[in-house]
Scaffold this motif. Structure first.
Motif, short mmCIF file in Angstrom:
data_model
loop_
_atom_site.label_atom_id
_atom_site.label_comp_id
_atom_site.label_asym_id
_atom_site.label_seq_id
_atom_site.Cartn_x
_atom_site.Cartn_y
_atom_site.Cartn_z
N LYS A 14 0.84 -1.19 0.00
CA LYS A 14 0.00 0.00 0.00
C LYS A 14 0.88 1.25 0.00
N THR A 15 0.36 2.32 -0.62
CA THR A 15 1.12 3.57 -0.68
C THR A 15 0.29 4.74 -0.18
N LEU A 16 0.97 5.69 0.43
CA LEU A 16 0.37 6.96 0.83
C LEU A 16 1.27 8.07 0.35
N LEU A 58 2.68 4.20 10.15
CA LEU A 58 2.31 3.58 8.89
C LEU A 58 3.49 2.87 8.25
N VAL A 60 3.54 0.35 5.00
CA VAL A 60 3.00 1.28 4.01
C VAL A 60 4.15 2.13 3.47
N VAL A 70 -4.09 7.66 -1.51
CA VAL A 70 -3.85 6.28 -1.09
C VAL A 70 -3.92 5.41 -2.33
N ASP A 71 -2.83 4.73 -2.60
CA ASP A 71 -2.72 3.90 -3.81
C ASP A 71 -3.16 4.68 -5.05
N TRP A 120 -8.42 4.10 5.84
CA TRP A 120 -8.13 4.24 4.41
C TRP A 120 -7.23 3.12 3.91
N LEU A 121 -6.32 2.65 4.78
CA LEU A 121 -5.32 1.65 4.38
C LEU A 121 -5.65 0.25 4.88
#
Length: 119
Positions: free
Chosen positions: A2-4, A36, A41, A78-79, A97-98
């Motif tokens: 996952k990315t932020l 995170l 993340v 987010v993503d 969100w994640l």
């Protein structure tokens, strides 16, 4: 993974947690971002003062700025999807969100003094 991605307003340094008048919201957010990262993340922050090209190259961020100006910042993706703008979210929001289980921020230990007696 996952990315932020966080697109911050113009801050004095990369985290915004500097100087003599530190904003507690930024301190809390920095701690949440560290949490995170510990959860796996991939977190990337962009500072408008230091990386303006990144803001122009990301369509969602550019659209938010065109519509709301600097008041739209921070913008959070987010993503790659827009999840928030205009304020820093809480740890609980980030976790939601994640799809993570939120973990409370550590509480500072209480003072051991009681009345006029200190330990």
């Amino acid at each position: 993974m996952k990315t932020l991605q966080v697109y911050d307003p113009a801050l004095c340094c990369s985290s915004g947690v500097c100087g003599v008048d530190v904003d507690q919201t930024l301190v809390d957010f920095a701690a949440d971002l560290n949490w995170l990262k510990q959860q796996g993340v991939a977190v990337t922050r962009f500072n408008l003062a230091q990386q303006p090209l990144a803001f122009a190259q990301e369509a969602a961020v550019k659209a938010a700025l065109d519509a709301g100006g600097a008041e739209a910042l921070p913008v959070l993706l987010v993503d790659g999807q827009l999840r928030g703008q205009g304020r820093y979210p809480s740890r609980a929001e980030l976790a939601q969100w994640l799809a993570l289980t939120p973990e409370a921020l550590p509480v500072a230990p209480a003072a051991c003094c009681s009345g006029s007696r200190c330990c």
